[in-house]
Design a protein around this motif. Structure first.
Motif, PDB file in Angstrom:
ATOM      1  N   UNK A   3      -5.471  -9.818   8.754  1.00  0.00           N
ATOM      2  CA  UNK A   3      -5.591  -9.037   9.409  1.00  0.00           C
ATOM      3  C   UNK A   3      -5.160  -7.563   9.814  1.00  0.00           C
ATOM      4  N   UNK A   4      -4.495  -7.987   9.189  1.00  0.00           N
ATOM      5  CA  UNK A   4      -2.953  -6.763   8.845  1.00  0.00           C
ATOM      6  C   UNK A   4      -3.405  -5.884   7.864  1.00  0.00           C
ATOM      7  N   UNK A   5      -3.447  -6.331   6.480  1.00  0.00           N
ATOM      8  CA  UNK A   5      -3.617  -5.318   5.536  1.00  0.00           C
ATOM      9  C   UNK A   5      -4.212  -4.095   5.929  1.00  0.00           C
ATOM     10  N   UNK A   6      -5.814  -3.860   6.788  1.00  0.00           N
ATOM     11  CA  UNK A   6      -5.752  -2.006   7.017  1.00  0.00           C
ATOM     12  C   UNK A   6      -4.967  -1.501   7.637  1.00  0.00           C
ATOM     13  N   UNK A   7      -4.014  -2.185   8.384  1.00  0.00           N
ATOM     14  CA  UNK A   7      -3.129  -1.663   8.563  1.00  0.00           C
ATOM     15  C   UNK A   7      -2.087  -1.283   8.108  1.00  0.00           C
ATOM     16  N   UNK A   8      -1.755  -1.894   6.994  1.00  0.00           N
ATOM     17  CA  UNK A   8      -0.731  -2.185   6.111  1.00  0.00           C
ATOM     18  C   UNK A   8      -1.007  -0.869   4.518  1.00  0.00           C
ATOM     19  N   UNK A   9      -2.513  -0.522   4.804  1.00  0.00           N
ATOM     20  CA  UNK A   9      -2.455   0.949   3.275  1.00  0.00           C
ATOM     21  C   UNK A   9      -2.784   1.761   4.518  1.00  0.00           C
ATOM     22  N   UNK A  10      -3.048   1.472   5.860  1.00  0.00           N
ATOM     23  CA  UNK A  10      -2.944   2.694   6.097  1.00  0.00           C
ATOM     24  C   UNK A  10      -1.907   3.229   6.227  1.00  0.00           C
ATOM     25  N   UNK A  11      -0.611   2.494   6.402  1.00  0.00           N
ATOM     26  CA  UNK A  11       0.944   3.139   6.341  1.00  0.00           C
ATOM     27  C   UNK A  11       1.099   3.851   5.619  1.00  0.00           C
ATOM     28  N   UNK A  12       1.063   2.424   4.166  1.00  0.00           N
ATOM     29  CA  UNK A  12       1.710   2.743   2.744  1.00  0.00           C
ATOM     30  C   UNK A  12       1.159   3.136   1.493  1.00  0.00           C
ATOM     31  N   UNK A  13      -0.703   3.173   1.973  1.00  0.00           N
ATOM     32  CA  UNK A  13      -1.742   3.274   0.532  1.00  0.00           C
ATOM     33  C   UNK A  13      -1.604   4.985   0.220  1.00  0.00           C
ATOM     34  N   UNK A  14      -0.782   6.005   1.259  1.00  0.00           N
ATOM     35  CA  UNK A  14      -0.883   6.977   0.184  1.00  0.00           C
ATOM     36  C   UNK A  14       0.117   7.247  -1.164  1.00  0.00           C
ATOM     37  N   UNK A  21       0.917   4.727  -2.918  1.00  0.00           N
ATOM     38  CA  UNK A  21       0.391   3.809  -4.223  1.00  0.00           C
ATOM     39  C   UNK A  21       0.592   5.141  -5.441  1.00  0.00           C
ATOM     40  N   UNK A  22       0.568   6.547  -5.314  1.00  0.00           N
ATOM     41  CA  UNK A  22       0.292   6.973  -6.632  1.00  0.00           C
ATOM     42  C   UNK A  22       1.194   7.595  -5.860  1.00  0.00           C
ATOM     43  N   UNK A  68       0.993  -3.263  -6.925  1.00  0.00           N
ATOM     44  CA  UNK A  68      -0.530  -3.080  -5.683  1.00  0.00           C
ATOM     45  C   UNK A  68      -0.501  -1.348  -6.454  1.00  0.00           C
ATOM     46  N   UNK A  69      -1.731  -1.449  -7.310  1.00  0.00           N
ATOM     47  CA  UNK A  69      -2.083   0.420  -6.911  1.00  0.00           C
ATOM     48  C   UNK A  69      -3.438   0.491  -5.986  1.00  0.00           C
ATOM     49  N   UNK A  70      -3.763  -0.451  -5.486  1.00  0.00           N
ATOM     50  CA  UNK A  70      -5.624   0.261  -4.827  1.00  0.00           C
ATOM     51  C   UNK A  70      -5.390  -0.459  -4.192  1.00  0.00           C
ATOM     52  N   UNK A  71      -6.327  -0.542  -3.111  1.00  0.00           N
ATOM     53  CA  UNK A  71      -6.993  -1.205  -1.962  1.00  0.00           C
ATOM     54  C   UNK A  71      -7.209  -2.542  -2.223  1.00  0.00           C
ATOM     55  N   UNK A  72      -7.480  -2.163  -3.152  1.00  0.00           N
ATOM     56  CA  UNK A  72      -9.016  -3.409  -3.810  1.00  0.00           C
ATOM     57  C   UNK A  72      -7.147  -4.881  -4.831  1.00  0.00           C
ATOM     58  N   UNK A  73      -6.247  -4.488  -4.981  1.00  0.00           N
ATOM     59  CA  UNK A  73      -5.361  -4.853  -5.291  1.00  0.00           C
ATOM     60  C   UNK A  73      -4.381  -5.884  -4.582  1.00  0.00           C
ATOM     61  N   UNK A  74      -4.452  -4.821  -3.115  1.00  0.00           N
ATOM     62  CA  UNK A  74      -3.391  -5.972  -1.827  1.00  0.00           C
ATOM     63  C   UNK A  74      -4.239  -6.432  -1.480  1.00  0.00           C
ATOM     64  N   UNK A  75      -5.841  -6.286  -1.678  1.00  0.00           N
ATOM     65  CA  UNK A  75      -6.769  -7.368  -0.962  1.00  0.00           C
ATOM     66  C   UNK A  75      -6.178  -8.729  -2.007  1.00  0.00           C
ATOM     67  N   UNK A  76      -6.821  -8.477  -3.306  1.00  0.00           N
ATOM     68  CA  UNK A  76      -6.673  -9.552  -3.962  1.00  0.00           C
ATOM     69  C   UNK A  76      -5.513 -10.439  -3.859  1.00  0.00           C
ATOM     70  N   UNK A  77      -4.258  -9.326  -4.111  1.00  0.00           N
ATOM     71  CA  UNK A  77      -3.087 -10.379  -3.717  1.00  0.00           C
ATOM     72  C   UNK A  77      -2.314 -11.178  -3.063  1.00  0.00           C
ATOM     73  N   UNK A  78      -2.600 -10.471  -1.235  1.00  0.00           N
ATOM     74  CA  UNK A  78      -2.570 -10.437  -0.609  1.00  0.00           C
ATOM     75  C   UNK A  78      -3.303 -12.236  -0.273  1.00  0.00           C
TER      76      UNK A  78
END
Ligand code: AMP
Length: 379
Positions: free
Chosen positions: A157-168, A170-171, A119-129
């Protein structure tokens, strides 16, 4: 006089140094902090693993290097390998440092794994989930340990919180999303491979985690021969593919009688601590034998053994020492929430005796919740 250099100075280095003393070995431990607990038993070089001056000083003083810590930068291991023998080899270390590379290798080798994707972006996370489905787990690819750097996605519904926690991250350390495996049990193969390719495994070990941290281990894991043989075959194939030298652990989930690999640890492992008293040769001694090119010792086990981890602070040791085959390990660390500060190993000739000892320890220390799952498995 042979000096073994260990990168990382925690309890694993400390136990390696303790068991290497009887082989007449000297040690030099390198760590980033001056109070690393292995420094109580071996000379300690304090320095950053990326500091070439410190690494050069380390290299000049040792005959062979190994690791207590798998997150030593792979480039530092490579740099060191130009100057001294390093076991396990830096490629094996690099593979084990990255969950994506590691799981891809498992799959390539035919070692079963659950679904996973980078997963390298929020869009990818949505797609993979959407593809993998919830529940699933978002994890950092690198630098995660003991359940840290993980976020459980129970529903979409947890995807937002997951990205908030670990998204930074990704790079920086990269991210991976994995299907949540509703496993019945967790087991590990702790095995050793010598410089000559000889492979030996200790009996399969069953593990219980609390909040992602190992709480208890039981060996031998009650399991049928087919499951045990499959687990050993996976570990052997992995060790051969990596030309691995030394001790490693392969952690596996058991779901509906099938194995699914979770991760490998390129070092002696917490789920192998019971081998200190429970096996003919401990993981610590065999790791040293392997990296030095000495004959490997037998991995035969003596009866049944259970290891209980002490996290945060040590309980009173009296009840453990009162057991005929109770063994205490204090890592000499200051207590701190979530920190592994010691463990106990209980050994017995029969499963019923071991369950009895666990009950006494559980009652005496007020830790029935920790021992109960192991007792249930034994009785
Ligand atoms: P890890 O750091 O990957 O070893 O994760 C720590 C613990 O979290 C594991 O021992 C499991 O108990 C749990 N865990 C990790 N990944 C998964 C998964 N994909 N499905 C279910 N549980 C998991």
């Amino acid at each position: 006089m042979t000096t073994v250099g260990i990168l990382g100075g925690g309890q694993l280095a400390r136990m390696l140094a303790l068991s290497g003393a009887s082989l007449g070995l000297r040690f030099l431990v390198m760590d980033t902090v001056a109070d690393a607990c292995a420094g109580q038993f071996a000379p300690l070089l304090v320095g950053d693993f990326r500091d070439e001056r410190a690494l050069a000083e380390f290299a000049a003083k040792i005959d062979v290097a190994t690791f207590d810590f798998e997150n030593v930068p792979a480039e530092s291991a490579e740099w060191l390998a130009q100057r001294a023998p390093v076991f396990p080899n830096p490629r094996a270390l690099a593979v084990a440092q990255d969950r994506l590379v590691e799981k891809s290798l498992f799959r390539e080798l035919g070692i079963p794994v659950g679904e996973f994707a980078a997963v390298s972006s929020r869009g990818e996370l949505d797609a993979q989930v959407a593809l993998i489905g919830a529940p699933c787990i978002l994890k950092t690819r690198r630098l995660g340990y003991d359940g840290k750097g993980q976020f459980r996605i129970r529903t979409r519904a947890d995807v937002d919180a997951a990205w908030e926690a670990l998204g930074p991250q990704a790079q920086t350390v990269g991210l991976i999303v994995e299907a949540f495996i509703p496993f019945q049990r967790e087991v590990s193969v702790v095995a050793v491979r010598g410089r000559d390719g000889e492979f030996r495994a200790w009996p399969l070990t069953e593990n219980w985690h609390v909040d992602g941290v190992l709480s208890a281990s039981l060996a031998p894991a009650p399991a049928d021969a087919a499951l045990t043989d499959a687990a050993f075959a996976h570990a052997k194939k992995l060790a051969e593919a990596l030309d691995y030298v030394g001790v490693f652990a392969l952690e596996l989930f058991v779901k509906d009688g099938r194995l699914l690999a979770n991760e490998m640890a390129p070092r002696v492992h917490n789920s192998g601590h019971w081998t200190f008293e429970g096996a003919e040769t401990s993981q610590f001694e065999n790791h040293l034998r392997a990296v030095l090119g000495l004959p490997l010792g037998s991995t035969r086990m003596l009866g049944h053994a259970c290891m209980l981890n002490w996290i945060g602070e040590l309980p009173s040791r009296d009840a453990v020492l009162a057991e005929a085959s109770g063994h205490w390990h204090d890592y000499g660390k200051l207590p701190r929430a979530g920190r592994k500060v010691g463990h106990a190993t209980l050994r017995a000739d029969s499963a019923v005796e071991l369950a009895g000892a666990l009950r006494r320890i559980g009652v005496a220390l007020g830790r029935m919740a920790q021992v109960a799952p192991v007792m249930d498995r034994l009785l």
